[in-house]
Design a protein around this motif. Structure first.
Motif, PDB file in Angstrom:
ATOM      1  N   LEU A 162      33.829  99.934  84.257  1.00 56.53           N
ATOM      2  CA  LEU A 162      32.517  99.565  83.841  1.00 56.53           C
ATOM      3  C   LEU A 162      32.456  97.945  83.682  1.00 56.53           C
ATOM      4  O   LEU A 162      31.416  97.341  84.170  1.00 56.53           O
ATOM      5  CB  LEU A 162      32.101  99.884  82.126  1.00 56.53           C
ATOM      6  CG  LEU A 162      30.594  99.512  81.852  1.00 56.53           C
ATOM      7  CD1 LEU A 162      29.564 100.053  82.984  1.00 56.53           C
ATOM      8  CD2 LEU A 162      30.306  99.980  80.373  1.00 56.53           C
ATOM      9  N   LYS A 163      33.472  97.204  83.525  1.00 56.80           N
ATOM     10  CA  LYS A 163      33.633  95.859  83.686  1.00 56.80           C
ATOM     11  C   LYS A 163      33.603  95.376  85.136  1.00 56.80           C
ATOM     12  O   LYS A 163      32.891  94.342  85.512  1.00 56.80           O
ATOM     13  CB  LYS A 163      34.891  95.340  83.317  1.00 56.80           C
ATOM     14  CG  LYS A 163      34.906  95.217  81.536  1.00 56.80           C
ATOM     15  CD  LYS A 163      36.283  94.653  81.248  1.00 56.80           C
ATOM     16  CE  LYS A 163      36.276  94.520  79.701  1.00 56.80           C
ATOM     17  NZ  LYS A 163      37.599  93.768  79.149  1.00 56.80           N
ATOM     18  N   ALA A 164      34.088  96.354  86.018  1.00 54.16           N
ATOM     19  CA  ALA A 164      33.909  95.848  87.399  1.00 54.16           C
ATOM     20  C   ALA A 164      32.501  96.379  87.942  1.00 54.16           C
ATOM     21  O   ALA A 164      32.132  95.368  88.818  1.00 54.16           O
ATOM     22  CB  ALA A 164      34.938  96.931  88.281  1.00 54.16           C
ATOM     23  N   LEU A 165      31.716  97.311  87.409  1.00 60.17           N
ATOM     24  CA  LEU A 165      30.376  97.358  87.647  1.00 60.17           C
ATOM     25  C   LEU A 165      29.426  96.480  87.233  1.00 60.17           C
ATOM     26  O   LEU A 165      28.447  95.917  88.110  1.00 60.17           O
ATOM     27  CB  LEU A 165      29.917  98.766  87.106  1.00 60.17           C
ATOM     28  CG  LEU A 165      30.630 100.177  87.475  1.00 60.17           C
ATOM     29  CD1 LEU A 165      30.101 101.425  86.762  1.00 60.17           C
ATOM     30  CD2 LEU A 165      30.294 100.438  89.054  1.00 60.17           C
ATOM     31  N   VAL A 166      30.065  95.862  86.257  1.00 52.41           N
ATOM     32  CA  VAL A 166      29.009  94.556  85.656  1.00 52.41           C
ATOM     33  C   VAL A 166      29.087  93.408  86.866  1.00 52.41           C
ATOM     34  O   VAL A 166      28.130  92.693  87.140  1.00 52.41           O
ATOM     35  CB  VAL A 166      29.517  94.059  84.305  1.00 52.41           C
ATOM     36  CG1 VAL A 166      29.013  92.831  83.975  1.00 52.41           C
ATOM     37  CG2 VAL A 166      29.418  95.059  83.150  1.00 52.41           C
ATOM     38  N   GLN A 167      30.358  93.199  87.160  1.00 47.97           N
ATOM     39  CA  GLN A 167      30.633  92.140  88.429  1.00 47.97           C
ATOM     40  C   GLN A 167      30.013  92.574  89.562  1.00 47.97           C
ATOM     41  O   GLN A 167      29.439  91.521  90.324  1.00 47.97           O
ATOM     42  CB  GLN A 167      32.271  92.054  88.213  1.00 47.97           C
ATOM     43  CG  GLN A 167      32.862  91.272  87.067  1.00 47.97           C
ATOM     44  CD  GLN A 167      32.369  90.211  86.752  1.00 47.97           C
ATOM     45  OE1 GLN A 167      32.034  89.163  87.317  1.00 47.97           O
ATOM     46  NE2 GLN A 167      32.315  89.926  85.379  1.00 47.97           N
ATOM     47  N   LEU A 168      30.148  93.808  90.071  1.00 50.36           N
ATOM     48  CA  LEU A 168      29.669  94.310  91.152  1.00 50.36           C
ATOM     49  C   LEU A 168      27.983  94.162  91.152  1.00 50.36           C
ATOM     50  O   LEU A 168      27.461  93.682  92.282  1.00 50.36           O
ATOM     51  CB  LEU A 168      29.911  95.600  91.460  1.00 50.36           C
ATOM     52  CG  LEU A 168      31.349  95.902  91.962  1.00 50.36           C
ATOM     53  CD1 LEU A 168      31.760  97.373  92.035  1.00 50.36           C
ATOM     54  CD2 LEU A 168      31.707  95.304  93.320  1.00 50.36           C
ATOM     55  N   GLN A 169      27.558  94.326  90.169  1.00 49.34           N
ATOM     56  CA  GLN A 169      26.078  94.257  89.901  1.00 49.34           C
ATOM     57  C   GLN A 169      25.594  92.827  90.185  1.00 49.34           C
ATOM     58  O   GLN A 169      24.499  92.485  90.668  1.00 49.34           O
ATOM     59  CB  GLN A 169      25.374  94.842  88.551  1.00 49.34           C
ATOM     60  CG  GLN A 169      23.919  94.937  88.428  1.00 49.34           C
ATOM     61  CD  GLN A 169      23.569  95.431  87.096  1.00 49.34           C
ATOM     62  OE1 GLN A 169      23.989  94.618  85.980  1.00 49.34           O
ATOM     63  NE2 GLN A 169      22.835  96.521  87.291  1.00 49.34           N
ATOM     64  N   ARG A 170      26.472  91.747  89.629  1.00 43.01           N
ATOM     65  CA  ARG A 170      25.955  90.617  89.958  1.00 43.01           C
ATOM     66  C   ARG A 170      26.168  90.001  91.690  1.00 43.01           C
ATOM     67  O   ARG A 170      25.470  89.124  92.069  1.00 43.01           O
ATOM     68  CB  ARG A 170      26.948  89.544  89.108  1.00 43.01           C
ATOM     69  CG  ARG A 170      26.974  89.792  87.737  1.00 43.01           C
ATOM     70  CD  ARG A 170      27.796  88.877  87.062  1.00 43.01           C
ATOM     71  NE  ARG A 170      27.677  89.250  85.507  1.00 43.01           N
ATOM     72  CZ  ARG A 170      28.831  88.813  84.560  1.00 43.01           C
ATOM     73  NH1 ARG A 170      29.845  88.257  85.054  1.00 43.01           N
ATOM     74  NH2 ARG A 170      28.331  89.081  83.441  1.00 43.01           N
ATOM     75  N   SER A 171      26.924  91.053  92.299  1.00 44.18           N
ATOM     76  CA  SER A 171      26.792  90.854  93.888  1.00 44.18           C
ATOM     77  C   SER A 171      25.680  91.556  94.534  1.00 44.18           C
ATOM     78  O   SER A 171      25.752  91.560  95.607  1.00 44.18           O
ATOM     79  CB  SER A 171      28.302  91.010  94.260  1.00 44.18           C
ATOM     80  OG  SER A 171      29.129  89.867  93.668  1.00 44.18           O
ATOM     81  N   GLY A 172      25.059  92.272  93.991  1.00 46.17           N
ATOM     82  CA  GLY A 172      23.867  93.181  94.336  1.00 46.17           C
ATOM     83  C   GLY A 172      24.444  94.439  94.617  1.00 46.17           C
ATOM     84  O   GLY A 172      23.599  95.436  95.269  1.00 46.17           O
ATOM     85  N   ILE A 173      25.599  94.770  94.012  1.00 50.34           N
ATOM     86  CA  ILE A 173      26.108  96.438  94.423  1.00 50.34           C
ATOM     87  C   ILE A 173      25.920  96.917  93.178  1.00 50.34           C
ATOM     88  O   ILE A 173      26.365  96.677  92.011  1.00 50.34           O
ATOM     89  CB  ILE A 173      27.488  96.216  94.693  1.00 50.34           C
ATOM     90  CG1 ILE A 173      27.759  95.411  96.134  1.00 50.34           C
ATOM     91  CG2 ILE A 173      27.982  97.726  94.962  1.00 50.34           C
ATOM     92  CD1 ILE A 173      29.278  95.221  96.510  1.00 50.34           C
ATOM     93  N   GLU A 174      24.825  98.028  93.288  1.00 51.55           N
ATOM     94  CA  GLU A 174      24.652  98.836  92.172  1.00 51.55           C
ATOM     95  C   GLU A 174      25.314 100.299  92.058  1.00 51.55           C
ATOM     96  O   GLU A 174      26.019 100.748  93.062  1.00 51.55           O
ATOM     97  CB  GLU A 174      23.178  99.526  92.064  1.00 51.55           C
ATOM     98  CG  GLU A 174      22.202  98.151  92.254  1.00 51.55           C
ATOM     99  CD  GLU A 174      22.051  97.273  90.766  1.00 51.55           C
ATOM    100  OE1 GLU A 174      22.624  98.129  89.657  1.00 51.55           O
ATOM    101  OE2 GLU A 174      21.732  96.284  90.692  1.00 51.55           O
ATOM    102  N   PRO A 175      25.508 101.111  90.835  1.00 48.52           N
ATOM    103  CA  PRO A 175      26.362 102.195  91.055  1.00 48.52           C
ATOM    104  C   PRO A 175      25.846 103.249  91.879  1.00 48.52           C
ATOM    105  O   PRO A 175      26.844 103.919  92.484  1.00 48.52           O
ATOM    106  CB  PRO A 175      26.059 102.501  89.502  1.00 48.52           C
ATOM    107  CG  PRO A 175      25.864 101.330  88.722  1.00 48.52           C
ATOM    108  CD  PRO A 175      24.959 100.328  89.604  1.00 48.52           C
ATOM    109  N   ARG A 176      24.597 103.006  92.235  1.00 51.70           N
ATOM    110  CA  ARG A 176      24.124 104.058  93.211  1.00 51.70           C
ATOM    111  C   ARG A 176      24.726 104.105  94.496  1.00 51.70           C
ATOM    112  O   ARG A 176      24.864 104.934  95.476  1.00 51.70           O
ATOM    113  CB  ARG A 176      22.571 104.096  93.174  1.00 51.70           C
ATOM    114  CG  ARG A 176      22.060 102.934  93.967  1.00 51.70           C
ATOM    115  CD  ARG A 176      20.541 102.860  94.096  1.00 51.70           C
ATOM    116  NE  ARG A 176      20.157 101.585  94.798  1.00 51.70           N
ATOM    117  CZ  ARG A 176      19.355 100.334  94.016  1.00 51.70           C
ATOM    118  NH1 ARG A 176      19.868 100.645  92.708  1.00 51.70           N
ATOM    119  NH2 ARG A 176      19.194  99.584  94.349  1.00 51.70           N
TER     120      ARG A 176
END
Length: 239
Positions: A162-176
């Motif tokens: 989940l921490k990685a997903l938070v960082q990825l979201q900041r780069s425009g990468i969403e869970p989908r």
């Protein structure tokens, strides 16, 4: 303190010390093979790669093991065989010993059906969200994309994801965008299960411990291959 304890490896020289009898891999195997018939040179090298044992090296690069190294190996192999402990748990225990602490000996046998991975702290959904610095929407998106599986409680691995997903979201990468990761993980699991099938069919305690060890080892090697492929692909887009 167990006989296998040794000082911290920080700053350790890779050259062979001038004092004390040192043994090559073949000599170490000869000492251990009676008690541990399945031990091999590749096993010793794997334990070194995972940071559980730190043999000295000759100028030619050959590994040389001290008596303390052999005792440490015997402890590691005993904890794997007799207590069904994964290497991550054994490594943490040895790290505490190396740091001068007096940790309890990890010796509880895993109950039938228990995970081969260390348990660690557990989190509720709200705790997981808060600890990761995530939003409830991101957590729900991770569930929907099957990147995180809903459960009553979550472990350290899920927190790291989940921490990685938070960082990825900041780069425009969403869970989908990561929906294919679950399918890839399932394919890797199938590979591991196929490789372990001959050992898993045996019901004796030694085979059960071997399955736990091999599963983590194979998963680690698959991670090496995956990381290498990603780095190679990055070379095409990163100058």
């Amino acid at each position: 303190m167990p006989a296998a304890a040794r000082p911290s490896t920080a700053g350790r020289s890779t050259s062979v010390p001038s004092q004390g009898p040192l043994l090559g891999i073949g000599q170490v195997l000869a000492k251990l093979s009676t008690e541990f018939p399945d031990v091999s040179g590749s096993k010793l090298r794997f334990l070194e790669e995972r940071g559980l044992v730190h043999p000295a090296r000759t100028q030619s690069g050959y590994r040389k093991f001290s008596a303390a190294d052999v005792s440490r190996l015997r402890l590691i192999l005993s904890l794997q065989r007799d207590c069904y402990l994964p290497l991550a748990v054994i490594k943490d225990y040895l790290a505490d010993v190396d740091a001068g602490l007096n940790p309890p000996m990890p010796g509880a046998v895993l109950p039938a059906g228990a995970s081969i991975l260390p348990g660690g702290r557990r989190f509720s959904r709200d705790e997981l969200t808060r600890e990761a610095g995530a939003t409830p929407m991101l957590v729900q998106d991770a569930f929907t994309a099957n990147v995180i599986v809903p459960a009553d409680s979550y472990g350290e691995d899920t927190l790291a994801v989940l921490k990685a997903l938070v960082q990825l979201q900041r780069s425009g990468i969403e869970p989908r965008h990561l929906r294919g990761f679950r399918q890839a993980a399932e394919r890797e699991l199938s590979l591991i299960e196929s490789a372990l099938m001959p050992v898993a069919k045996r019901r004796d305690p030694q085979s059960r411990a071997k399955v736990a060890e091999l599963a983590l080892e194979i998963a680690g090697q698959l991670e090496v291959v995956r990381s290498s492929l990603i780095r190679a692909a990055l070379g095409r887009i990163v100058p």
